[in-house]
Design a protein around this motif. Sequence first.
Motif, PDB file in Angstrom:
ATOM      1  N   ARG A   2       0.836  -0.617   0.349  1.00 16.73           N
ATOM      2  CA  ARG A   2      -0.358  -0.355  -0.188  1.00 16.73           C
ATOM      3  C   ARG A   2       1.203   1.087  -0.098  1.00 16.73           C
ATOM      4  O   ARG A   2       2.151   1.131   0.485  1.00 16.73           O
ATOM      5  N   ARG A   3       0.499   1.936  -1.260  1.00 16.62           N
ATOM      6  CA  ARG A   3       1.852   3.569  -1.046  1.00 16.62           C
ATOM      7  C   ARG A   3       0.962   4.587  -0.333  1.00 16.62           C
ATOM      8  O   ARG A   3       0.052   4.347  -0.197  1.00 16.62           O
ATOM      9  N   VAL A   4       1.964   4.814   0.457  1.00 13.43           N
ATOM     10  CA  VAL A   4       1.041   5.951   1.328  1.00 13.43           C
ATOM     11  C   VAL A   4       2.756   6.526   1.075  1.00 13.43           C
ATOM     12  O   VAL A   4       4.020   6.637   0.484  1.00 13.43           O
ATOM     13  N   TYR A   5       2.158   8.176   1.612  1.00 12.60           N
ATOM     14  CA  TYR A   5       3.725   9.067   1.580  1.00 12.60           C
ATOM     15  C   TYR A   5       4.067   9.814   2.840  1.00 12.60           C
ATOM     16  O   TYR A   5       3.521  10.677   3.907  1.00 12.60           O
ATOM     17  N   ILE A   6       5.147   9.756   3.545  1.00 11.56           N
ATOM     18  CA  ILE A   6       5.816  11.444   4.555  1.00 11.56           C
ATOM     19  C   ILE A   6       6.482  12.461   4.150  1.00 11.56           C
ATOM     20  O   ILE A   6       6.750  12.097   2.929  1.00 11.56           O
ATOM     21  N   PRO A   7       6.520  13.605   4.346  1.00 11.84           N
ATOM     22  CA  PRO A   7       6.150  14.755   4.627  1.00 11.84           C
ATOM     23  C   PRO A   7       8.322  14.380   4.828  1.00 11.84           C
ATOM     24  O   PRO A   7       9.027  14.139   5.867  1.00 11.84           O
ATOM     25  N   LYS A   8       9.272  14.980   3.265  1.00 12.50           N
ATOM     26  CA  LYS A   8      10.513  15.188   4.286  1.00 12.50           C
ATOM     27  C   LYS A   8      11.326  16.256   4.571  1.00 12.50           C
ATOM     28  O   LYS A   8      10.208  17.555   4.388  1.00 12.50           O
ATOM     29  N   PRO A   9      12.215  16.599   5.139  1.00 17.83           N
ATOM     30  CA  PRO A   9      12.430  18.327   6.199  1.00 17.83           C
ATOM     31  C   PRO A   9      12.215  18.781   4.809  1.00 17.83           C
ATOM     32  O   PRO A   9      12.064  20.695   5.091  1.00 17.83           O
ATOM     33  N   ASP A  10      12.724  18.925   3.293  1.00 12.79           N
ATOM     34  CA  ASP A  10      12.887  19.776   2.551  1.00 12.79           C
ATOM     35  C   ASP A  10      11.464  19.596   1.619  1.00 12.79           C
ATOM     36  O   ASP A  10      11.234  20.505   0.529  1.00 12.79           O
ATOM     37  N   GLY A  11      10.365  19.508   2.431  1.00 19.01           N
ATOM     38  CA  GLY A  11       9.443  19.890   1.524  1.00 19.01           C
ATOM     39  C   GLY A  11       8.977  18.904   0.564  1.00 19.01           C
ATOM     40  O   GLY A  11       7.186  18.632   0.849  1.00 19.01           O
ATOM     41  N   ARG A  12       9.166  18.011   0.204  1.00 20.08           N
ATOM     42  CA  ARG A  12       9.018  16.834  -0.549  1.00 20.08           C
ATOM     43  C   ARG A  12       8.801  15.718   0.229  1.00 20.08           C
ATOM     44  O   ARG A  12       8.326  15.580   1.485  1.00 20.08           O
ATOM     45  N   GLN A  13       8.491  14.405  -0.362  1.00 15.90           N
ATOM     46  CA  GLN A  13       7.085  13.521  -0.049  1.00 15.90           C
ATOM     47  C   GLN A  13       8.118  11.799  -0.393  1.00 15.90           C
ATOM     48  O   GLN A  13       9.097  11.908  -1.195  1.00 15.90           O
ATOM     49  N   ARG A  14       7.878  11.482   0.722  1.00 14.34           N
ATOM     50  CA  ARG A  14       9.124   9.914   0.391  1.00 14.34           C
ATOM     51  C   ARG A  14       8.189   8.977   0.552  1.00 14.34           C
ATOM     52  O   ARG A  14       6.823   8.579   1.910  1.00 14.34           O
ATOM     53  N   PRO A  15       8.521   8.192  -0.442  1.00 11.55           N
ATOM     54  CA  PRO A  15       7.028   7.549  -0.621  1.00 11.55           C
ATOM     55  C   PRO A  15       7.375   5.567  -0.063  1.00 11.55           C
ATOM     56  O   PRO A  15       8.704   5.376   0.240  1.00 11.55           O
ATOM     57  N   LEU A  16       6.789   4.758   1.142  1.00  9.98           N
ATOM     58  CA  LEU A  16       6.162   3.900   1.609  1.00  9.98           C
ATOM     59  C   LEU A  16       6.399   3.318   0.773  1.00  9.98           C
ATOM     60  O   LEU A  16       4.831   3.302   0.375  1.00  9.98           O
ATOM     61  N   GLY A  17       6.379   1.801   1.031  1.00 15.03           N
ATOM     62  CA  GLY A  17       5.299   0.742   0.338  1.00 15.03           C
ATOM     63  C   GLY A  17       4.747  -0.058   1.597  1.00 15.03           C
ATOM     64  O   GLY A  17       5.984  -0.899   2.122  1.00 15.03           O
ATOM     65  N   ILE A  18       3.648   0.153   2.431  1.00 11.89           N
ATOM     66  CA  ILE A  18       3.009  -1.082   2.997  1.00 11.89           C
ATOM     67  C   ILE A  18       2.874  -2.280   3.167  1.00 11.89           C
ATOM     68  O   ILE A  18       2.106  -2.037   2.768  1.00 11.89           O
ATOM     69  N   PRO A  19       3.965  -3.100   3.104  1.00 13.51           N
ATOM     70  CA  PRO A  19       3.267  -4.428   3.193  1.00 13.51           C
ATOM     71  C   PRO A  19       2.057  -4.579   3.620  1.00 13.51           C
ATOM     72  O   PRO A  19       1.651  -4.164   4.325  1.00 13.51           O
ATOM     73  N   THR A  20       0.878  -6.184   3.779  1.00 16.06           N
ATOM     74  CA  THR A  20       0.112  -6.611   4.889  1.00 16.06           C
ATOM     75  C   THR A  20       0.435  -6.869   5.766  1.00 16.06           C
ATOM     76  O   THR A  20       2.082  -7.743   5.487  1.00 16.06           O
ATOM     77  N   VAL A  21      -0.121  -7.688   7.461  1.00 13.87           N
ATOM     78  CA  VAL A  21       1.133  -8.251   8.525  1.00 13.87           C
ATOM     79  C   VAL A  21       2.244  -8.908   8.124  1.00 13.87           C
ATOM     80  O   VAL A  21       2.637  -9.136   8.577  1.00 13.87           O
ATOM     81  N   ARG A  22       0.269  -9.815   7.083  1.00 15.43           N
ATOM     82  CA  ARG A  22       0.771 -11.414   6.845  1.00 15.43           C
ATOM     83  C   ARG A  22       2.028 -11.561   5.892  1.00 15.43           C
ATOM     84  O   ARG A  22       3.688 -11.688   6.451  1.00 15.43           O
ATOM     85  N   ASP A  23       2.669 -10.812   4.820  1.00  9.92           N
ATOM     86  CA  ASP A  23       4.074  -9.747   4.362  1.00  9.92           C
ATOM     87  C   ASP A  23       4.835 -10.166   5.388  1.00  9.92           C
ATOM     88  O   ASP A  23       5.989 -10.570   4.709  1.00  9.92           O
ATOM     89  N   ARG A  24       4.567  -8.788   6.237  1.00 15.34           N
ATOM     90  CA  ARG A  24       5.696  -8.318   6.810  1.00 15.34           C
ATOM     91  C   ARG A  24       6.617  -9.597   7.401  1.00 15.34           C
ATOM     92  O   ARG A  24       7.869  -9.356   8.384  1.00 15.34           O
ATOM     93  N   ALA A  25       5.276 -10.021   8.177  1.00 18.85           N
ATOM     94  CA  ALA A  25       5.956 -10.991   9.369  1.00 18.85           C
ATOM     95  C   ALA A  25       6.985 -12.485   8.598  1.00 18.85           C
ATOM     96  O   ALA A  25       8.121 -12.843   8.330  1.00 18.85           O
ATOM     97  N   MET A  26       6.060 -12.347   6.890  1.00 21.17           N
ATOM     98  CA  MET A  26       6.937 -13.094   6.193  1.00 21.17           C
ATOM     99  C   MET A  26       8.195 -12.578   5.662  1.00 21.17           C
ATOM    100  O   MET A  26       9.604 -13.013   6.478  1.00 21.17           O
TER     101      MET A  26
END
Length: 555
Positions: free
Chosen positions: A109-133
């Motif tokens: 799941r693609r989410v974005y968090i702000p960076k100090p310079d004003g841009r956004q950093r893309p994150l990819g959040i796997p499902t709980v099962r995929d994170r455990a794997m």
Amino acid sequence: MVTAELTGERGQTTWPEIDWAATEDAVKRLQGRIFRAAAAGKARQVKNLQKLLVRSTSAKRLAVRRVTQQNAGRDTPGIDGVVCRTPESRMRLADHGLGLRDYRPQPVRRVYIPKPDGRQRPLGIPTVRDRAMQMLVKLALEPEWETRFEANSYGFRPGRCTMDAIVALHATLAPAGASGWLLDADIAGCFDAIGHDPLLARLPVFTTTIRRWLKAGAVDLGRWSATTAGTPQGGPLSPLLANVALDGMERLFGAEDARGRYVRPSLRRGENRGVSLIRYADDLVVTAPTQEVLQTHVVPALSRFLGARGLQLSEAKTRIVHIDDGVDFLGFTVRRIRGKVLTRPQKAKVVRHLRAIGDYLRDHRQASPSQVIAALNPVIRGWTAYYRHGASKHAFHTADHHVFAKLWRWAKRRHPTKAAGWVRSRYFDPAWNFVDGKAKLVRHDEVGIVRHAKVQGKRSPLNPDDRTYWQARRRRRLDETMRSRTRAMLLRQQDYRCALCGVTFDPDEDITFVEVHHDTPRHCGGTDRITNLKLVHRWCHKAHHARTMRQAAEA
């Protein structure tokens, strides 16, 4: 000869009954065997032990615990919207949801968090099962790669932290006659641009599963897109994969001999003489005796190395500077002033810290003094805990001066018709500390400067032969972290272990994860005496009270 390995405690059926100390020990024993086999060059044995570990019941339970209880993103769902908050769901995932056979990961799941310079950093959040794997595979891969990683690689590795990299850079630049030119390098979009094929070529095991993770794609606002490059930030395995891709950068400049032993920069030959590279994840600094060496030897070598992995240096952020001008690295400014190399807090970080305090006071003009103290104390403690290992005394005094000015304006605005003496007696004690009854706002300069002891060479906590070294190091760092005398006494009484699960506290974890538990609750007449107190993990504390409340309701 056929050997058998304990893979779990089959008699336990519920999550609260699991002996976590024994579970951790079982996983560490297997990781220690993998480390020794990898150090001895026994590739076949390493692969067999790694496959044994991912089938281990203890490893599966530990992976689920770290993902669903310990990690900061434990309540963040993937594209399926599922999180594991109950003991039953965690046990079900550990016993029936983790297996490599016929495993197909879901897109992140693609989410974005702000960076100090004003841009956004893309994150990819796997499902709980995929994170455990991913955590399970990481437990198996990490011991092998800890035998290969270079001495001056510090990011996202067990037992290592940012201060190890800072101290390594300071130790490289401080001696008389040390190299005075630095390459402040930045890799453009490192995590998002790593080539999949070069990365997979370096992984001899779990290649199919890792390829599926890398190629699973991302869902952004309901729309799926393919991932042709990069390791999505947000999964437990991504930092390890990034380190695998960047491993070998230090060896470009003769950092190791034929037997894998570290060679000091002053003993290297040819153009590598005096060249040293310190890396924390994708942040790196290279020192050299002259500017020409950096331009004609270091930069081309790094460009070829990164190009083979689908990466490149950022032209806008990569620069060559002299130590007299200073270099910013991991929040510190390392600079030579009047012949002495000093490591000070970066000015931009100090300004941002003070601005955050000012913004809070401006947005909470009607808050009570106790609310201000409760909100700002963790901010000040966390900031000073990071910078207390550098030459930060002047920055701490400066910060206190600015914070006092902000607090004084805040207090005067609440009582515009009162005299200054009345305002002082209302909000400040005779030493000009901001107080509210028994509570006091901590000062930056109350934190003493403590020199950080850098991790030695290529030592790893996954090496069974270094167990004594790491036990002493963990205890020393925990003693330095505990500011409360009561907590320090409890820590030693409990042999640096959680009183509920028996697992050793980790100094690399946020210290706020350590909480005080009352054996006899205060609402039942319990006191705050040390005989009634225990130090526990936050997740253990929460699970204990949830279990107690459930038992009381059932009774």
